[in-house]
Enzyme design. Structure first.
Site, PDB file in Angstrom:
ATOM      1  N   LYS A  56       0.960  -1.227   0.088  1.00 36.33           N
ATOM      2  CA  LYS A  56       0.087  -0.073   0.130  1.00 36.33           C
ATOM      3  C   LYS A  56       0.805   1.128  -0.204  1.00 36.33           C
ATOM      4  O   LYS A  56       1.212   1.496   0.934  1.00 36.33           O
ATOM      5  CB  LYS A  56      -0.944  -0.063   1.289  1.00 36.33           C
ATOM      6  CG  LYS A  56      -2.111   0.870   1.170  1.00 36.33           C
ATOM      7  CD  LYS A  56      -3.006   0.685   2.510  1.00 36.33           C
ATOM      8  CE  LYS A  56      -4.115   1.908   2.568  1.00 36.33           C
ATOM      9  NZ  LYS A  56      -4.929   2.140   1.300  1.00 36.33           N
TER      10      LYS A  56
HETATM   11  N1  PPE Z   1      -7.842  -1.639  -2.622  1.00 36.70           N
HETATM   12  C1  PPE Z   1      -7.397  -0.146  -2.694  1.00 36.70           C
HETATM   13  C2  PPE Z   1      -6.722   0.257  -4.021  1.00 36.70           C
HETATM   14  C3  PPE Z   1      -7.424   0.550  -1.345  1.00 36.70           C
HETATM   15  O1  PPE Z   1      -6.798   1.515  -1.555  1.00 36.70           O
HETATM   16  C4  PPE Z   1      -8.071   0.023  -0.440  1.00 36.70           C
HETATM   17  C5  PPE Z   1      -8.211   0.807   0.906  1.00 36.70           C
HETATM   18  C6  PPE Z   1      -8.694  -1.168  -0.504  1.00 36.70           C
HETATM   19  C7  PPE Z   1      -8.445  -1.876  -1.699  1.00 36.70           C
HETATM   20  C8  PPE Z   1      -9.477  -1.842   0.692  1.00 36.70           C
HETATM   21  O2  PPE Z   1      -8.410  -2.502   1.666  1.00 36.70           O
HETATM   22  P1  PPE Z   1      -8.892  -2.248   3.088  1.00 36.70           P
HETATM   23  O3  PPE Z   1      -9.008  -0.915   3.641  1.00 36.70           O
HETATM   24  O4  PPE Z   1      -7.798  -2.972   3.872  1.00 36.70           O
HETATM   25  O5  PPE Z   1      -9.969  -3.282   3.438  1.00 36.70           O
HETATM   26  N2  PPE Z   1      -8.213   2.139   0.608  1.00 36.70           N
HETATM   27  C9  PPE Z   1      -8.020   2.959   1.475  1.00 36.70           C
HETATM   28  C10 PPE Z   1      -7.687   4.421   1.218  1.00 36.70           C
HETATM   29  C11 PPE Z   1      -8.832   5.220   0.719  1.00 36.70           C
HETATM   30  C12 PPE Z   1      -8.372   6.740   0.539  1.00 36.70           C
HETATM   31  O6  PPE Z   1      -9.028   7.553  -0.244  1.00 36.70           O
HETATM   32  O7  PPE Z   1      -7.508   7.124   1.100  1.00 36.70           O
HETATM   33  C13 PPE Z   1      -9.183   3.152   2.722  1.00 36.70           C
HETATM   34  O8  PPE Z   1     -10.237   2.388   2.676  1.00 36.70           O
HETATM   35  O9  PPE Z   1      -8.872   3.375   3.760  1.00 36.70           O
END
Ligand code: PPE
Length: 306
Positions: A159
């Protein structure tokens, strides 16, 4: 609209005022995107504020730094404690938590190794990610004209700030066309994920989501939804998903820390299922919110009370 602010930000082990949490413009991260980060929520419960899957998020942060050869100058336990302390210091009952690790000011050239690794934790009150009514009414989205990252270019299991340049293209295109979000395909042409969410589909009572082979971030909310669905007795399969199978699915939904579990009711102006929140989506939302809001037994030990 300016974002909601809180009092203090944890900056390399010390609390500083929100307005004083600054870096030099020649920091490596500003020029080369060298940051890794996390995003998680702390929920209000009757037993006080509780972080959702704190340890799993901090683990993923360390995984991201490992891929990029960054040494965090704090232990995992120290960072977990620092996150809890940041919430306490800011006196918040519920918030979004953003830990970020980046290459700071040192030498300005691609090689990041001469630059210090800095760590920041910020928290703020954050409402519903895809709009106030999204959880109930669902959102209308489009397929992006941009693909998600090719596996041998930018690692999607990390990430990393730089990955979000691709995410920004997906998001801006969707918003410019009047959609809440975009769904990107991987470079093979299979469904990958949204700009900041994982994606699921339901067909004939069975649940499907792309595997980590489709350039997705391995979402912690995705894992939570898979766990809850299996416990309810649903069959859940991770596999390559052709784009058109989403159009003909009975239900489609996003998962993410920010987006939580958000129904998708239309894709490319094609109505999904009944065009409103699906039954299984709603069941998963209810199970998810019962846990995060402390209304049911936390049987997977997903909550850490602040
Ligand atoms: N894919 C991506 C590309 C992504 O950024 C997130 C989280 C997810 C999947 C889901 O992952 P999880 O949060 O572990 O379930 N995106 C984060 C960032 C949002 C933002 O605008 O900044 C979040 O949901 O916190």
């Amino acid at each position: 609209m300016p974002m909601p602010q809180s009092d203090k930000i944890w900056f390399n082990g010390k609390f500083v005022n929100w307005d004083d949490a600054k870096i030099h413009v020649l920091s490596h991260v500003v020029h080369y995107g060298s940051s890794v980060f996390e995003g998680l929520r702390c929920y209000h419960t009757a037993q006080g504020p509780a972080c959702f899957r704190l340890r799993d998020h901090v683990n993923r942060l360390y995984d991201s730094t490992k891929i990029y050869r960054m040494e965090i100058p704090f232990s995992q336990v120290e960072l977990e404690d620092a996150i809890l302390e940041t919430i306490r210091v800011n006196n918040l009952q519920a918030c979004y938590i953003r830990p970020v690790v980046f290459r700071g000011f040192g030498e300005l050239a691609v090689n990041p190794m001469p630059c210090p690794v800095e760590v920041v934790i910020a928290v703020w009150e954050w409402g519903k990610y895809l709009g106030p009514e999204a959880l109930e009414k669902g959102v209308s989205v489009r397929f992006a004209s941009w693909n998600r990252l090719a596996p041998n270019t930018m690692p999607s299991l990390a990430k990393v700030g730089a990955n979000y340049m691709n995410a920004q293209l997906i998001k801006m295109e969707a918003i410019a066309d009047g959609y809440a979000e975009g769904i990107a395909l991987d470079t093979q042409g299979y469904v990958s994920e949204g700009s900041g969410e994982n994606i699921f589909m339901v067909k004939n009572g069975q649940i499907y989501t792309p595997s980590t082979g489709s350039s997705i971030l391995p979402g912690i909310t995705r894992h939570s939804a898979l766990t809850l669905a299996r416990a309810m007795g649903y069959s859940v399969t991770t596999r390559p998903i052709p784009r058109e199978s989403l159009y003909i699915a009975d239900e489609v939904f996003f998962t993410g820390s920010a987006a939580e579990i958000t129904p998708i009711t239309a894709i490319d102006q094609i109505e999904i299922g009944s065009g409103s929140r699906g039954k299984i989506t709603q069941q998963l939302q209810e199970a998810f919110f019962a846990i995060v809001e402390g209304r049911t037994e936390d049987k997977y030990e997903w909550l850490t009370y602040v």
